[in-house]
Design an enzyme around this catalytic site. Sequence first.
Site, PDB file in Angstrom:
ATOM      1  N   LYS A 146      72.773 -40.886  73.772  1.00  0.00           N
ATOM      2  CA  LYS A 146      73.084 -39.775  72.865  1.00  0.00           C
ATOM      3  C   LYS A 146      74.524 -39.312  73.042  1.00  0.00           C
ATOM      4  O   LYS A 146      75.273 -39.158  72.075  1.00  0.00           O
ATOM      5  CB  LYS A 146      72.100 -38.629  73.140  1.00  0.00           C
ATOM      6  CG  LYS A 146      72.187 -37.523  72.120  1.00  0.00           C
ATOM      7  CD  LYS A 146      71.106 -36.479  72.358  1.00  0.00           C
ATOM      8  CE  LYS A 146      69.726 -37.076  72.163  1.00  0.00           C
ATOM      9  NZ  LYS A 146      68.634 -36.194  72.475  1.00  0.00           N
ATOM     10  N   SER A 175      60.634 -81.450  87.679  1.00  0.00           N
ATOM     11  CA  SER A 175      60.149 -80.390  86.798  1.00  0.00           C
ATOM     12  C   SER A 175      59.721 -79.238  87.706  1.00  0.00           C
ATOM     13  O   SER A 175      58.858 -79.415  88.577  1.00  0.00           O
ATOM     14  CB  SER A 175      58.983 -80.887  85.950  1.00  0.00           C
ATOM     15  OG  SER A 175      58.533 -79.840  85.122  1.00  0.00           O
ATOM     16  N   ARG A 217      70.364 -30.958  75.857  1.00  0.00           N
ATOM     17  CA  ARG A 217      69.487 -32.077  75.486  1.00  0.00           C
ATOM     18  C   ARG A 217      69.695 -33.238  76.443  1.00  0.00           C
ATOM     19  O   ARG A 217      70.808 -33.558  76.819  1.00  0.00           O
ATOM     20  CB  ARG A 217      69.802 -32.552  74.062  1.00  0.00           C
ATOM     21  CG  ARG A 217      69.728 -31.436  73.049  1.00  0.00           C
ATOM     22  CD  ARG A 217      70.070 -31.959  71.668  1.00  0.00           C
ATOM     23  NE  ARG A 217      68.902 -32.574  71.039  1.00  0.00           N
ATOM     24  CZ  ARG A 217      68.950 -33.199  69.881  1.00  0.00           C
ATOM     25  NH1 ARG A 217      70.095 -33.370  69.255  1.00  0.00           N
ATOM     26  NH2 ARG A 217      67.856 -33.699  69.352  1.00  0.00           N
ATOM     27  N   HIS A 272      56.344 -38.870  66.244  1.00  0.00           N
ATOM     28  CA  HIS A 272      56.233 -39.405  67.606  1.00  0.00           C
ATOM     29  C   HIS A 272      55.379 -40.665  67.624  1.00  0.00           C
ATOM     30  O   HIS A 272      55.757 -41.688  68.202  1.00  0.00           O
ATOM     31  CB  HIS A 272      55.623 -38.321  68.505  1.00  0.00           C
ATOM     32  CG  HIS A 272      55.385 -38.773  69.915  1.00  0.00           C
ATOM     33  ND1 HIS A 272      54.189 -39.301  70.326  1.00  0.00           N
ATOM     34  CD2 HIS A 272      56.208 -38.807  70.993  1.00  0.00           C
ATOM     35  CE1 HIS A 272      54.278 -39.617  71.605  1.00  0.00           C
ATOM     36  NE2 HIS A 272      55.489 -39.329  72.030  1.00  0.00           N
ATOM     37  N   MET A 289      61.739 -36.760  77.188  1.00  0.00           N
ATOM     38  CA  MET A 289      62.547 -35.865  78.005  1.00  0.00           C
ATOM     39  C   MET A 289      62.677 -34.525  77.294  1.00  0.00           C
ATOM     40  O   MET A 289      62.289 -34.363  76.155  1.00  0.00           O
ATOM     41  CB  MET A 289      63.921 -36.491  78.203  1.00  0.00           C
ATOM     42  CG  MET A 289      63.831 -37.898  78.741  1.00  0.00           C
ATOM     43  SD  MET A 289      63.799 -37.946  80.517  1.00  0.00           S
ATOM     44  CE  MET A 289      65.430 -37.387  80.823  1.00  0.00           C
ATOM     45  N   TYR A 341      65.481 -78.754  79.985  1.00  0.00           N
ATOM     46  CA  TYR A 341      64.449 -78.286  79.064  1.00  0.00           C
ATOM     47  C   TYR A 341      63.508 -77.290  79.720  1.00  0.00           C
ATOM     48  O   TYR A 341      63.437 -77.216  80.945  1.00  0.00           O
ATOM     49  CB  TYR A 341      63.645 -79.467  78.489  1.00  0.00           C
ATOM     50  CG  TYR A 341      62.773 -80.176  79.500  1.00  0.00           C
ATOM     51  CD1 TYR A 341      61.486 -79.734  79.758  1.00  0.00           C
ATOM     52  CD2 TYR A 341      63.237 -81.297  80.189  1.00  0.00           C
ATOM     53  CE1 TYR A 341      60.688 -80.380  80.681  1.00  0.00           C
ATOM     54  CE2 TYR A 341      62.454 -81.943  81.116  1.00  0.00           C
ATOM     55  CZ  TYR A 341      61.177 -81.479  81.365  1.00  0.00           C
ATOM     56  OH  TYR A 341      60.392 -82.100  82.291  1.00  0.00           O
ATOM     57  N   GLU A 359      57.696 -77.601  93.350  1.00  0.00           N
ATOM     58  CA  GLU A 359      56.893 -76.369  93.284  1.00  0.00           C
ATOM     59  C   GLU A 359      56.534 -75.850  94.666  1.00  0.00           C
ATOM     60  O   GLU A 359      55.706 -74.965  94.796  1.00  0.00           O
ATOM     61  CB  GLU A 359      55.652 -76.584  92.407  1.00  0.00           C
ATOM     62  CG  GLU A 359      54.797 -77.770  92.779  1.00  0.00           C
ATOM     63  CD  GLU A 359      53.619 -77.985  91.822  1.00  0.00           C
ATOM     64  OE1 GLU A 359      53.268 -77.060  91.080  1.00  0.00           O
ATOM     65  OE2 GLU A 359      53.066 -79.087  91.839  1.00  0.00           O
ATOM     66  N   CYS A 397      58.099 -76.290  83.967  1.00  0.00           N
ATOM     67  CA  CYS A 397      56.857 -76.298  83.193  1.00  0.00           C
ATOM     68  C   CYS A 397      55.893 -75.209  83.628  1.00  0.00           C
ATOM     69  O   CYS A 397      54.745 -75.205  83.234  1.00  0.00           O
ATOM     70  CB  CYS A 397      56.205 -77.671  83.240  1.00  0.00           C
ATOM     71  SG  CYS A 397      55.772 -78.191  84.896  1.00  0.00           S
ATOM     72  N   ARG A 457      72.064 -43.431  66.602  1.00  0.00           N
ATOM     73  CA  ARG A 457      71.920 -44.573  67.524  1.00  0.00           C
ATOM     74  C   ARG A 457      71.480 -45.761  66.695  1.00  0.00           C
ATOM     75  O   ARG A 457      70.972 -45.591  65.573  1.00  0.00           O
ATOM     76  CB  ARG A 457      70.903 -44.275  68.609  1.00  0.00           C
ATOM     77  CG  ARG A 457      69.561 -44.064  68.034  1.00  0.00           C
ATOM     78  CD  ARG A 457      68.535 -43.667  69.050  1.00  0.00           C
ATOM     79  NE  ARG A 457      67.363 -43.296  68.273  1.00  0.00           N
ATOM     80  CZ  ARG A 457      66.409 -42.514  68.659  1.00  0.00           C
ATOM     81  NH1 ARG A 457      66.448 -41.978  69.839  1.00  0.00           N
ATOM     82  NH2 ARG A 457      65.381 -42.249  67.892  1.00  0.00           N
ATOM     83  N   GLY A 477      60.966 -38.517  72.829  1.00  0.00           N
ATOM     84  CA  GLY A 477      59.985 -37.485  73.168  1.00  0.00           C
ATOM     85  C   GLY A 477      59.631 -37.416  74.636  1.00  0.00           C
ATOM     86  O   GLY A 477      58.769 -36.649  75.033  1.00  0.00           O
TER      87      GLY A 477
HETATM   88  C1  PEP Z   1      53.310 -74.751  88.250  1.00  0.00           C
HETATM   89  O1  PEP Z   1      52.906 -74.677  89.410  1.00  0.00           O
HETATM   90  O2  PEP Z   1      54.240 -74.081  87.807  1.00  0.00           O
HETATM   91  C2  PEP Z   1      52.662 -75.668  87.319  1.00  0.00           C
HETATM   92  C3  PEP Z   1      53.134 -75.881  86.112  1.00  0.00           C
HETATM   93  O3  PEP Z   1      51.522 -76.245  87.738  1.00  0.00           O
HETATM   94  P1  PEP Z   1      50.099 -75.548  87.726  1.00  0.00           P
HETATM   95  O4  PEP Z   1      50.231 -74.229  87.049  1.00  0.00           O
HETATM   96  O5  PEP Z   1      49.189 -76.480  87.031  1.00  0.00           O
HETATM   97  O6  PEP Z   1      49.832 -75.431  89.193  1.00  0.00           O
HETATM   98 MG    MG Z   2      51.602 -76.210  90.168  1.00  0.00          MG
END
Ligand code: PEP
Ligand code: MG
Length: 914
Positions: free
Chosen positions: A37, A798, A106, A466, A117, A886, A779, A866, A350, A115
């Site tokens: 504000k 991955s 204000r 609101h 604050m 990716y 992982e 993934c 705003r 609303g």
């Molecule tokens: C993960 O561990 O991120 C994964 C994709 O495998 P999962 O969830 O099947 O263990």
């Molecule tokens: Mg896993």
Amino acid sequence: MPDHAVNAASAVDSTPRKFVYDFAEGNKDLKDLLGGKGANLAEMTNLGLPVPPGFTITTEACKVYLDSGDAPAELRDEVSAHLAALESRMGKKLGQADDPLLVSVRSGAKFSMPGMMDTVLNIGLSDDSVHGLAAQSGDERFAWDSYRRLIQMFGKTVLDVDGDLFEEALEEAKRGRGVSTDVELTAPDLKELVERFKGIVERSAGRGFPQDPREQMDLAVRAVFDSWNGERARLYRRQERIPHDLGTAVNVCSMVFGNLGPDSGTGVAFTRDPASGQQGVYGDYLQNAQGEDVVAGIRNTVPLADLEELDAASYRELLGIMETLETHYKDLCDIEFTIERGKLWMLQTRVGKRTAAAAFRIAVQLVDQGLINEAEALQRVRGAQLAQLMFPRFDRDAESETLGRGIAASPGAAVGQAVFDSDTAVERVRAGERVILIRRETNPDDLDGMIAAEGILTSRGGKTSHAAVVARGMGKTCVCGAEELEVDLKRRQLTAPGGLVIREGDVLSIDGTTGAVYRGEVPVVASPVVEYFEGRTDPEADGATDELVQAVHRLMTYADRVRRLRVRANADNAEDADRARRFGAQGIGLCRTEHMFLGDRRGLVERLVLADTDGEREEALKALLPLQKGDFVELFASMDGLPVTVRLLDPPLHEFLPDLTELSVRVALDESRGTVSEQDTRLLAAVQRLHEQNPMLGLRGVRLGLVIPGLFTMQVRAIAEAAAERRAAQGDPRAEIMIPLVGTVQELELVRDEATAVIAEVEAEYGVELALTVGTMIELPRAALTAGQIAECADFFSFGTNDLTQTVWGFSRDDVEASFFTSYLEKGVFGVSPFETIDRDGVGALVRQAAEAGRAVRPDLKLGICGEHGGDPDSVHFFHEAGLDYVSCSPFRVPVARLEAGRAAADPSSSDSR
Ligand code: PEP
Ligand code: MG
């Protein structure tokens, strides 16, 4: 960096800190320091727009107050100096008996918290100066009305007096006079009311209403600081993921009055429709009113366009200012204004909140108007909004009984039981029900119920009420101002115009896109945006009219053009793969093969586990092979020409076997009857042998592959044979074999050698070269820490951020979310679950480190992710910055990931380590 930013940022800096800024000293980019504000008031002041003069106390002052329990020592003098400057500019002193300067106090945090604050208006009025105000304005009634409002607001927000006490006294005064609105109360009525209000304060707060104007102001500033940590504010911040340590600024602004008679008033406006994005005159105006009256639904507002009739000059000036603001901010703005006896004043602006659909439409409209470019347009929409647009809506062809209609305030289709208060909403949702919260109008105390409910229905208030503002902010369906529906909170029922009554617990459906309210459950259909992604509508076809779909199409096209991250899907059957492909997936990043071991195939898994001899085991695997192969053939066909990462079996084997307890009971009973079978006894022994205290950290993933001879070989053979068959059918299979839960390169080497041998066998048998690659999931922390060694033997990594989060934090996902995450979120240990958004500092640091180490060894190493984070907007930005190739996510999240990957690439503040 400007001086003040240095002052504010550095505690060790020896230059005196500056805690107060005149409006003319700030600008719109100083939101951290001046709040939204304050920064925008400063911007408007500097644009030469009519803003009443004032000053802003910084968030830094608030932070000192919150940390130490006291305002910084310098603040009082700084405020005095700014107040003196304001007084000399206005030619009158705060609370001066014969002609008082009045100010509003204000709150204004960096992020708008509608609303949440506190605001106190008319500071400076007292038993003395009320007479001065009456004399100066020539309006006794106005002066007493202003005074009673001050005592009411001050009492409620500064002195913690129950607001209902004032409301009841006001209602009583109206009843006593036989009138229905506050404007009909006369000066003597209001004078009497002031006395009653003062009595209420005295009794409830144990002190009189302060007569010293400076004391009023200082207490109000303190109350605004305190309101930062009020329950409502904390709840809102948790919901909106606003950090708790930002503090709020406080704006002290000279008062202008909308309650000076019929040539005065107050209003709110949007430069475009926040629900559709259409340009036009949108807003509400309330004559002879002040402050929150217009959004509180106290009296019925008129549409902003009606202002033209009431005050043509102010109306024209307002439209001109709205255009200036839109061009200057290059975005939809919302504004608050007041007209004091024909003079227009801007009280706030705003960049306005908007619905998801409007965000998409506005972004492309602004591109078409030449105000922003495509990269900027991408920053104006978010993946979460796209996800919202993919929700289903009501089936227009379905039979439905309309109860009534209100204002379409926040889109979506919500079905649930009617409930009439916040606590009941929360209770029923906890009991597993879906509810629609029905109120006359909502206020911040309803927030819990609004969060719990599927949708919100109110009988009063407009698009800026609101309920509407908060629901839009939450992305929750809302119909407001359904005046034809009579809401009876005492009897907990809603009555439709024809007399039909909906009682608490009855089901109703509300359509936030059209404003319709239906009795019972109306069936829902897919959203037009999903139809577009499914390829069932063509936004470029002649005659295509859906503006939203066209906007989504254009923004998705920009995003696809600029993004560097590729987007794949997690899918393990042809149906999901097909959908993912339609939604724009560029391959499968994770095919979990475990589903292929369920259903009818459980028996084969049992045989595998029970096998006593190599021969028996080989038989079981041989029976599984063609089934697996069939699955892969289908999958490779639907993803023809695109990569498909197939992960070898990950979960522990006992997940495919009968439950230990059930089987134990069965065997025990059969034993007592003397009918137990040899098979069951063996099975029970196997289940007992495989039982683990903590299966997540037990015999799963690559470990299973190494101890169950032939298991991974069978899967690799199925993949290779399926690829060979697709080749034979002129297909273009691009399979990638992925090994789960690798902790050390030795594990990967063993499996890889085995896999390479099998692939070579199949290639020889079929006479083709399959170009299959073998990579691994990263992982486990050890895998991430030794990524350089692992990369020697992997074609790709991955990141399995689900397991990586579990193991880096030591959190068992299945347990912690239910048991203590709510408490962690409440305590602010983290603002969002690390299973939802990647923990950049911990898990993210390991991802970066492993990516770098892997690439150092093998520059062409393909890197993907993934885990669930692959479809989470914030995390997608992180993976972009970390330089991955990716992300892979569930098919429905693919469009969100595409959009966010585009936004990350187009974001000027985002780095990219590729
Ligand atoms: C993960 O561990 O991120 C994964 C994709 O495998 P999962 O969830 O099947 O263990
Ligand atoms: Mg896993």
